[in-house]
Design a protein around this motif. Sequence first.
Motif, PDB file in Angstrom:
ATOM      1  N   LEU A  32       0.898  -1.172  -0.086  1.00 53.22           N
ATOM      2  CA  LEU A  32      -0.042   0.029  -0.037  1.00 53.22           C
ATOM      3  C   LEU A  32       0.875   1.239   0.113  1.00 53.22           C
ATOM      4  O   LEU A  32       1.482   1.381   0.749  1.00 53.22           O
ATOM      5  N   VAL A  33       0.880   1.833  -0.978  1.00 58.13           N
ATOM      6  CA  VAL A  33       1.596   3.356  -1.102  1.00 58.13           C
ATOM      7  C   VAL A  33       0.527   4.399  -0.976  1.00 58.13           C
ATOM      8  O   VAL A  33      -0.077   4.720  -2.173  1.00 58.13           O
ATOM      9  N   VAL A  34       0.689   5.399  -0.252  1.00 61.03           N
ATOM     10  CA  VAL A  34      -0.061   6.367   0.143  1.00 61.03           C
ATOM     11  C   VAL A  34       0.952   7.893  -0.224  1.00 61.03           C
ATOM     12  O   VAL A  34       1.770   7.852   0.480  1.00 61.03           O
ATOM     13  N   LEU A  35       0.382   8.383  -1.366  1.00 61.02           N
ATOM     14  CA  LEU A  35       1.199   9.680  -1.397  1.00 61.02           C
ATOM     15  C   LEU A  35       0.313  10.875  -0.574  1.00 61.02           C
ATOM     16  O   LEU A  35      -0.588  11.312  -1.404  1.00 61.02           O
ATOM     17  N   LEU A  36       0.831  11.165   0.514  1.00 57.02           N
ATOM     18  CA  LEU A  36       0.032  12.282   1.231  1.00 57.02           C
ATOM     19  C   LEU A  36       0.292  13.676   0.602  1.00 57.02           C
ATOM     20  O   LEU A  36       1.020  13.685  -0.257  1.00 57.02           O
ATOM     21  N   THR A  37      -0.439  14.549   1.183  1.00 59.89           N
ATOM     22  CA  THR A  37      -0.231  15.696   0.780  1.00 59.89           C
ATOM     23  C   THR A  37       0.939  16.432   1.490  1.00 59.89           C
ATOM     24  O   THR A  37       1.690  15.521   2.167  1.00 59.89           O
ATOM     25  N   HIS A  38       1.122  17.655   1.922  1.00 63.39           N
ATOM     26  CA  HIS A  38       2.126  18.208   2.634  1.00 63.39           C
ATOM     27  C   HIS A  38       1.717  17.974   4.206  1.00 63.39           C
ATOM     28  O   HIS A  38       0.657  17.862   4.741  1.00 63.39           O
ATOM     29  N   TRP A  39       2.922  18.063   5.128  1.00 58.77           N
ATOM     30  CA  TRP A  39       2.810  17.410   6.447  1.00 58.77           C
ATOM     31  C   TRP A  39       2.166  18.510   7.391  1.00 58.77           C
ATOM     32  O   TRP A  39       1.796  18.039   8.488  1.00 58.77           O
ATOM     33  N   GLY A  40       1.407  19.565   6.708  1.00 62.12           N
ATOM     34  CA  GLY A  40       0.680  20.257   7.511  1.00 62.12           C
ATOM     35  C   GLY A  40      -0.850  20.596   7.036  1.00 62.12           C
ATOM     36  O   GLY A  40      -1.451  21.406   7.500  1.00 62.12           O
ATOM     37  N   ALA A  67      -3.789   9.882   7.809  1.00 63.18           N
ATOM     38  CA  ALA A  67      -2.704   8.959   8.406  1.00 63.18           C
ATOM     39  C   ALA A  67      -3.510   8.667   9.632  1.00 63.18           C
ATOM     40  O   ALA A  67      -3.059   7.362  10.096  1.00 63.18           O
ATOM     41  N   GLN A  68      -4.032   9.359  10.463  1.00 58.73           N
ATOM     42  CA  GLN A  68      -4.775   8.777  11.694  1.00 58.73           C
ATOM     43  C   GLN A  68      -5.485   7.468  11.307  1.00 58.73           C
ATOM     44  O   GLN A  68      -5.814   6.620  12.083  1.00 58.73           O
ATOM     45  N   LEU A  97       4.253   5.453   3.468  1.00 57.63           N
ATOM     46  CA  LEU A  97       3.744   6.911   3.206  1.00 57.63           C
ATOM     47  C   LEU A  97       4.611   7.740   2.736  1.00 57.63           C
ATOM     48  O   LEU A  97       5.694   8.094   3.221  1.00 57.63           O
ATOM     49  N   VAL A  98       4.317   8.697   1.879  1.00 56.69           N
ATOM     50  CA  VAL A  98       5.135   9.659   1.314  1.00 56.69           C
ATOM     51  C   VAL A  98       4.395  11.022   1.495  1.00 56.69           C
ATOM     52  O   VAL A  98       3.512  11.146   0.969  1.00 56.69           O
TER      53      VAL A  98
END
Length: 340
Positions: free
Chosen positions: A117-125, A133-134, A152-153
Amino acid sequence: PVTPRTDASCLCLALLLCWFRIGNMMCSGKSSAVVLPSVLLLALCVTSNAFVSPVSPLAHLSKRASISAPARRGAPTSQLRMGAEYDLLSGVDVVSVSNGQSMPLTKAWNKNGGKSLVVLLTHWGDLTCWEYAQKLRYSLPTLKEKGVQVTLVGIGGQEAAKEFAESNGIPTEILYTDTTAACAGALDLSPGFGRDSAQSPQANAASPYLRLLPMLLGVGSPGTLSKVIYGYFGDRNANPEWIPAQLKRTQTGSFPYVDPATFDTLGDGYLRPFELATVRLQNMVSVLSRWEALTPDNKDLVVQQGGTLVFDGEECTYRYDDKGILVYAPLEEVLAAATA
Protein backbone atom coordinates in the motif's frame (compact mmCIF):
# COMPACT_ATOMS: atom_id res chain seq x y z
CA PRO A 1 -27.51 34.88 -6.86
CA VAL A 2 -27.80 32.36 -4.06
CA THR A 3 -26.90 28.87 -5.22
CA PRO A 4 -26.74 25.48 -3.46
CA ARG A 5 -22.95 25.91 -3.33
CA THR A 6 -23.40 29.33 -1.66
CA ASP A 7 -25.85 27.87 0.87
CA ALA A 8 -23.49 25.00 1.67
CA SER A 9 -20.53 27.36 2.00
CA CYS A 10 -22.39 29.59 4.45
CA LEU A 11 -23.61 26.62 6.47
CA CYS A 12 -20.11 25.13 6.60
CA LEU A 13 -18.60 28.40 7.82
CA ALA A 14 -21.36 28.92 10.39
CA LEU A 15 -20.91 25.43 11.82
CA LEU A 16 -17.15 25.80 12.00
CA LEU A 17 -17.28 29.23 13.66
CA CYS A 18 -19.87 28.14 16.23
CA TRP A 19 -18.00 24.95 17.10
CA PHE A 20 -14.69 26.80 17.41
CA ARG A 21 -16.30 29.56 19.51
CA ILE A 22 -17.75 27.03 21.93
CA GLY A 23 -14.34 25.43 22.32
CA ASN A 24 -12.66 28.77 23.07
CA MET A 25 -15.25 29.61 25.71
CA MET A 26 -14.97 26.23 27.38
CA CYS A 27 -11.19 26.46 27.42
CA SER A 28 -11.35 29.91 29.05
CA GLY A 29 -13.81 28.79 31.69
CA LYS A 30 -16.72 30.89 30.40
CA SER A 31 -19.20 28.03 30.60
CA SER A 32 -22.22 30.31 30.95
CA ALA A 33 -21.34 32.05 27.70
CA VAL A 34 -21.47 28.75 25.83
CA VAL A 35 -25.26 28.66 25.86
CA LEU A 36 -25.94 31.07 22.96
CA PRO A 37 -23.51 29.60 20.42
CA SER A 38 -24.58 26.11 21.48
CA VAL A 39 -28.22 26.93 20.80
CA LEU A 40 -27.28 28.46 17.46
CA LEU A 41 -25.26 25.36 16.57
CA LEU A 42 -28.18 23.11 17.45
CA ALA A 43 -30.55 25.29 15.42
CA LEU A 44 -28.28 25.08 12.40
CA CYS A 45 -28.21 21.31 12.66
CA VAL A 46 -31.96 20.93 13.14
CA THR A 47 -32.83 23.25 10.26
CA SER A 48 -30.39 21.31 8.10
CA ASN A 49 -31.90 17.94 9.13
CA ALA A 50 -28.64 16.95 10.84
CA PHE A 51 -30.37 14.73 13.39
CA VAL A 52 -33.42 13.86 11.31
CA SER A 53 -31.87 12.58 8.10
CA PRO A 54 -29.04 10.04 8.41
CA VAL A 55 -28.36 10.09 4.67
CA SER A 56 -24.71 10.73 3.98
CA PRO A 57 -23.78 13.72 1.79
CA LEU A 58 -21.28 11.35 0.19
CA ALA A 59 -24.17 9.97 -1.85
CA HIS A 60 -23.82 13.01 -4.10
CA LEU A 61 -20.22 12.21 -4.97
CA SER A 62 -19.47 10.48 -8.24
CA LYS A 63 -19.31 6.70 -8.32
CA ARG A 64 -15.92 5.29 -7.39
CA ALA A 65 -13.85 3.32 -9.81
CA SER A 66 -13.60 -0.44 -9.61
CA ILE A 67 -10.71 -1.95 -7.68
CA SER A 68 -9.86 -4.10 -10.67
CA ALA A 69 -9.64 -1.14 -13.04
CA PRO A 70 -6.86 1.23 -11.99
CA ALA A 71 -7.16 4.51 -13.82
CA ARG A 72 -6.62 8.16 -13.14
CA ARG A 73 -9.89 9.57 -11.86
CA GLY A 74 -11.26 12.66 -13.48
CA ALA A 75 -8.95 12.54 -16.50
CA PRO A 76 -8.86 10.65 -19.80
CA THR A 77 -7.01 7.35 -19.44
CA SER A 78 -4.89 8.35 -22.42
CA GLN A 79 -3.08 10.82 -20.15
CA LEU A 80 -1.53 7.94 -18.23
CA ARG A 81 -0.46 4.61 -19.67
CA MET A 82 -2.37 1.87 -17.88
CA GLY A 83 -0.11 -0.06 -15.55
CA ALA A 84 2.66 2.50 -15.81
CA GLU A 85 2.61 3.56 -12.15
CA TYR A 86 5.50 1.36 -11.06
CA ASP A 87 7.72 2.47 -13.94
CA LEU A 88 6.91 6.13 -13.37
CA LEU A 89 7.64 5.99 -9.64
CA SER A 90 10.86 4.02 -10.10
CA GLY A 91 12.46 7.20 -11.39
CA VAL A 92 11.51 9.30 -8.35
CA ASP A 93 13.74 9.51 -5.29
CA VAL A 94 12.39 9.91 -1.75
CA VAL A 95 14.14 10.18 1.61
CA SER A 96 13.54 7.81 4.52
CA VAL A 97 12.44 9.62 7.68
CA SER A 98 13.90 6.91 9.91
CA ASN A 99 17.48 6.90 8.53
CA GLY A 100 17.74 9.85 6.13
CA GLN A 101 18.72 7.69 3.15
CA SER A 102 17.63 8.67 -0.35
CA MET A 103 16.29 5.94 -2.64
CA PRO A 104 13.92 5.37 -5.56
CA LEU A 105 10.40 5.12 -4.18
CA THR A 106 9.94 1.64 -5.63
CA LYS A 107 12.79 0.42 -3.43
CA ALA A 108 10.80 1.38 -0.34
CA TRP A 109 8.35 -1.49 -0.62
CA ASN A 110 8.58 -5.19 -1.38
CA LYS A 111 7.91 -6.37 -4.91
CA ASN A 112 8.43 -10.10 -4.50
CA GLY A 113 4.84 -11.04 -5.07
CA GLY A 114 3.54 -9.34 -1.92
CA LYS A 115 0.96 -6.59 -1.60
CA SER A 116 2.07 -3.03 -0.95
CA LEU A 117 0.00 0.00 0.00
CA VAL A 118 1.62 3.23 -1.18
CA VAL A 119 0.00 6.47 -0.04
CA LEU A 120 1.16 9.75 -1.54
CA LEU A 121 0.06 12.16 1.16
CA THR A 122 -0.29 15.90 0.80
CA HIS A 123 2.08 18.19 2.75
CA TRP A 124 2.81 17.50 6.44
CA GLY A 125 0.64 20.40 7.61
CA ASP A 126 -2.44 19.54 5.57
CA LEU A 127 -5.70 18.50 7.26
CA THR A 128 -6.14 15.72 4.70
CA CYS A 129 -2.70 14.35 5.51
CA TRP A 130 -3.41 14.24 9.25
CA GLU A 131 -6.86 12.70 9.01
CA TYR A 132 -5.88 10.07 6.45
CA ALA A 133 -2.79 9.09 8.43
CA GLN A 134 -4.85 8.73 11.62
CA LYS A 135 -7.21 6.39 9.80
CA LEU A 136 -4.33 4.36 8.43
CA ARG A 137 -2.62 4.16 11.83
CA TYR A 138 -5.68 2.44 13.25
CA SER A 139 -5.53 -0.14 10.42
CA LEU A 140 -1.78 -0.78 10.51
CA PRO A 141 -2.10 -3.95 12.69
CA THR A 142 -4.61 -5.44 10.23
CA LEU A 143 -2.42 -4.64 7.25
CA LYS A 144 0.64 -6.07 8.97
CA GLU A 145 -1.24 -9.26 9.85
CA LYS A 146 -2.16 -9.65 6.18
CA GLY A 147 1.46 -9.14 5.11
CA VAL A 148 0.84 -5.79 3.42
CA GLN A 149 3.78 -3.39 3.42
CA VAL A 150 2.73 0.22 3.98
CA THR A 151 4.66 3.19 2.59
CA LEU A 152 3.59 6.78 3.28
CA VAL A 153 5.17 9.65 1.34
CA GLY A 154 4.54 13.25 2.35
CA ILE A 155 5.44 16.59 0.79
CA GLY A 156 8.00 18.58 2.80
CA GLY A 157 11.18 18.21 4.80
CA GLN A 158 12.58 15.71 7.28
CA GLU A 159 12.00 17.74 10.46
CA ALA A 160 8.39 18.42 9.50
CA ALA A 161 7.89 14.71 8.85
CA LYS A 162 9.29 13.79 12.27
CA GLU A 163 7.00 16.29 13.99
CA PHE A 164 4.06 14.91 12.01
CA ALA A 165 4.99 11.34 12.96
CA GLU A 166 5.26 12.17 16.66
CA SER A 167 1.96 14.04 16.70
CA ASN A 168 0.04 11.28 14.95
CA GLY A 169 1.76 8.17 16.26
CA ILE A 170 3.02 7.09 12.84
CA PRO A 171 6.15 4.85 12.76
CA THR A 172 8.95 6.71 11.01
CA GLU A 173 10.02 3.42 9.39
CA ILE A 174 7.13 3.71 6.93
CA LEU A 175 7.49 7.45 6.29
CA TYR A 176 9.32 9.09 3.40
CA THR A 177 9.69 12.70 2.31
CA ASP A 178 9.30 14.20 -1.13
CA THR A 179 10.30 17.86 -0.93
CA THR A 180 9.25 18.80 -4.47
CA ALA A 181 6.11 16.65 -4.93
CA ALA A 182 7.96 14.70 -7.62
CA CYS A 183 5.82 11.61 -6.96
CA ALA A 184 2.65 13.58 -7.55
CA GLY A 185 4.16 15.03 -10.70
CA ALA A 186 5.14 11.61 -12.01
CA LEU A 187 1.57 10.36 -11.68
CA ASP A 188 -0.04 13.62 -12.79
CA LEU A 189 -2.00 13.99 -9.54
CA SER A 190 -4.22 17.03 -9.10
CA PRO A 191 -2.01 20.10 -8.50
CA GLY A 192 -4.75 22.02 -6.72
CA PHE A 193 -6.60 25.21 -7.51
CA GLY A 194 -4.71 27.66 -9.74
CA ARG A 195 -1.86 25.38 -10.81
CA ASP A 196 -1.32 23.48 -14.04
CA SER A 197 0.75 20.60 -12.70
CA ALA A 198 2.61 19.40 -9.62
CA GLN A 199 5.91 20.62 -11.02
CA SER A 200 4.66 23.96 -12.34
CA PRO A 201 4.50 27.24 -10.44
CA GLN A 202 1.17 28.93 -9.88
CA ALA A 203 -0.56 30.39 -12.89
CA ASN A 204 -0.06 33.90 -11.46
CA ALA A 205 1.62 35.68 -8.56
CA ALA A 206 -1.32 35.44 -6.14
CA SER A 207 -0.50 34.03 -2.70
CA PRO A 208 -0.89 30.24 -2.42
CA TYR A 209 -3.09 30.86 0.61
CA LEU A 210 -5.56 32.76 -1.56
CA ARG A 211 -5.93 29.49 -3.44
CA LEU A 212 -6.10 27.31 -0.35
CA LEU A 213 -9.01 29.17 1.25
CA PRO A 214 -11.37 28.80 -1.74
CA MET A 215 -10.49 25.10 -1.88
CA LEU A 216 -11.75 24.75 1.69
CA LEU A 217 -15.08 26.01 0.36
CA GLY A 218 -15.06 23.61 -2.56
CA VAL A 219 -13.68 25.88 -5.28
CA GLY A 220 -11.32 23.79 -7.38
CA SER A 221 -11.79 21.07 -4.76
CA PRO A 222 -14.88 19.02 -5.69
CA GLY A 223 -16.46 17.15 -2.81
CA THR A 224 -14.79 19.12 -0.02
CA LEU A 225 -17.97 20.84 1.17
CA SER A 226 -19.81 17.53 1.42
CA LYS A 227 -16.95 16.05 3.39
CA VAL A 228 -16.78 19.00 5.81
CA ILE A 229 -20.53 19.03 6.47
CA TYR A 230 -20.50 15.26 6.85
CA GLY A 231 -18.22 15.66 9.87
CA TYR A 232 -20.85 17.73 11.69
CA PHE A 233 -23.96 15.77 10.74
CA GLY A 234 -22.75 12.24 11.34
CA ASP A 235 -23.93 9.11 9.53
CA ARG A 236 -26.14 6.32 10.90
CA ASN A 237 -24.91 4.05 8.11
CA ALA A 238 -21.26 4.26 9.17
CA ASN A 239 -19.35 3.20 12.26
CA PRO A 240 -15.71 4.34 11.85
CA GLU A 241 -13.91 2.81 14.82
CA TRP A 242 -10.81 4.89 14.21
CA ILE A 243 -12.53 8.07 15.44
CA PRO A 244 -13.18 6.99 19.07
CA ALA A 245 -9.66 5.54 19.07
CA GLN A 246 -8.21 8.85 17.93
CA LEU A 247 -10.27 10.83 20.47
CA LYS A 248 -9.14 8.50 23.24
CA ARG A 249 -5.52 8.94 22.18
CA THR A 250 -5.68 12.72 22.42
CA GLN A 251 -8.13 13.24 25.30
CA THR A 252 -7.07 15.63 28.05
CA GLY A 253 -10.48 16.46 29.51
CA SER A 254 -10.58 19.96 28.02
CA PHE A 255 -12.26 20.93 24.76
CA PRO A 256 -11.63 19.99 22.00
CA TYR A 257 -9.59 17.10 23.46
CA VAL A 258 -12.65 15.40 24.91
CA ASP A 259 -13.31 11.89 26.15
CA PRO A 260 -14.91 9.89 23.31
CA ALA A 261 -17.62 8.86 25.78
CA THR A 262 -18.87 12.45 25.52
CA PHE A 263 -20.71 11.43 22.35
CA ASP A 264 -22.41 8.40 23.96
CA THR A 265 -25.37 10.60 24.89
CA LEU A 266 -26.20 10.55 21.15
CA GLY A 267 -26.15 6.75 21.07
CA ASP A 268 -23.51 4.37 19.79
CA GLY A 269 -22.73 2.09 16.87
CA TYR A 270 -22.65 4.88 14.29
CA LEU A 271 -20.84 8.11 13.42
CA ARG A 272 -22.37 10.62 15.84
CA PRO A 273 -22.95 14.31 14.95
CA PHE A 274 -19.84 16.45 15.64
CA GLU A 275 -17.69 13.38 16.36
CA LEU A 276 -15.60 13.63 13.20
CA ALA A 277 -15.78 17.43 13.34
CA THR A 278 -14.11 17.30 16.77
CA VAL A 279 -11.21 15.24 15.41
CA ARG A 280 -10.83 17.75 12.60
CA LEU A 281 -10.91 20.65 15.03
CA GLN A 282 -8.14 18.99 17.05
CA ASN A 283 -6.10 18.58 13.88
CA MET A 284 -6.71 22.18 12.87
CA VAL A 285 -5.55 23.47 16.26
CA SER A 286 -2.41 21.31 16.08
CA VAL A 287 -1.59 22.32 12.51
CA LEU A 288 -2.18 26.05 12.87
CA SER A 289 -0.01 26.23 16.00
CA ARG A 290 3.03 25.07 13.96
CA TRP A 291 2.10 25.89 10.41
CA GLU A 292 5.47 27.21 9.32
CA ALA A 293 7.31 24.21 10.72
CA LEU A 294 5.03 21.72 8.96
CA THR A 295 4.52 23.29 5.54
CA PRO A 296 6.98 22.83 2.64
CA ASP A 297 9.46 25.55 1.72
CA ASN A 298 7.77 25.87 -1.65
CA LYS A 299 4.39 27.28 -0.58
CA ASP A 300 2.91 26.56 -4.02
CA LEU A 301 2.70 22.96 -2.82
CA VAL A 302 0.20 23.67 -0.02
CA VAL A 303 -2.60 23.02 -2.53
CA GLN A 304 -1.02 19.92 -4.12
CA GLN A 305 -3.20 16.81 -3.83
CA GLY A 306 -2.15 13.21 -3.23
CA GLY A 307 -3.21 9.69 -4.14
CA THR A 308 -3.36 6.07 -3.03
CA LEU A 309 -2.06 2.99 -4.81
CA VAL A 310 -1.99 -0.73 -4.10
CA PHE A 311 0.65 -2.87 -5.79
CA ASP A 312 0.83 -6.61 -6.20
CA GLY A 313 4.50 -6.95 -7.01
CA GLU A 314 5.02 -4.38 -9.78
CA GLU A 315 1.39 -4.35 -10.89
CA CYS A 316 -0.82 -1.51 -9.70
CA THR A 317 -4.16 -3.11 -8.80
CA TYR A 318 -5.84 -0.08 -7.25
CA ARG A 319 -5.49 3.64 -7.63
CA TYR A 320 -7.36 6.64 -6.24
CA ASP A 321 -6.39 10.22 -7.03
CA ASP A 322 -7.47 12.78 -4.42
CA LYS A 323 -10.00 15.20 -5.88
CA GLY A 324 -9.62 17.90 -3.25
CA ILE A 325 -9.20 18.66 0.44
CA LEU A 326 -10.52 15.76 2.57
CA VAL A 327 -11.55 13.90 -0.61
CA TYR A 328 -9.13 10.97 -0.41
CA ALA A 329 -9.44 7.21 -0.89
CA PRO A 330 -12.20 5.56 1.20
CA LEU A 331 -10.53 3.42 3.85
CA GLU A 332 -12.82 0.42 3.34
CA GLU A 333 -11.96 0.44 -0.37
CA VAL A 334 -8.24 0.67 0.34
CA LEU A 335 -8.30 -2.19 2.86
CA ALA A 336 -10.31 -4.36 0.49
CA ALA A 337 -7.83 -3.78 -2.31
CA ALA A 338 -4.76 -4.29 -0.13
CA THR A 339 -5.94 -7.46 1.59
CA ALA A 340 -7.72 -9.15 -1.32
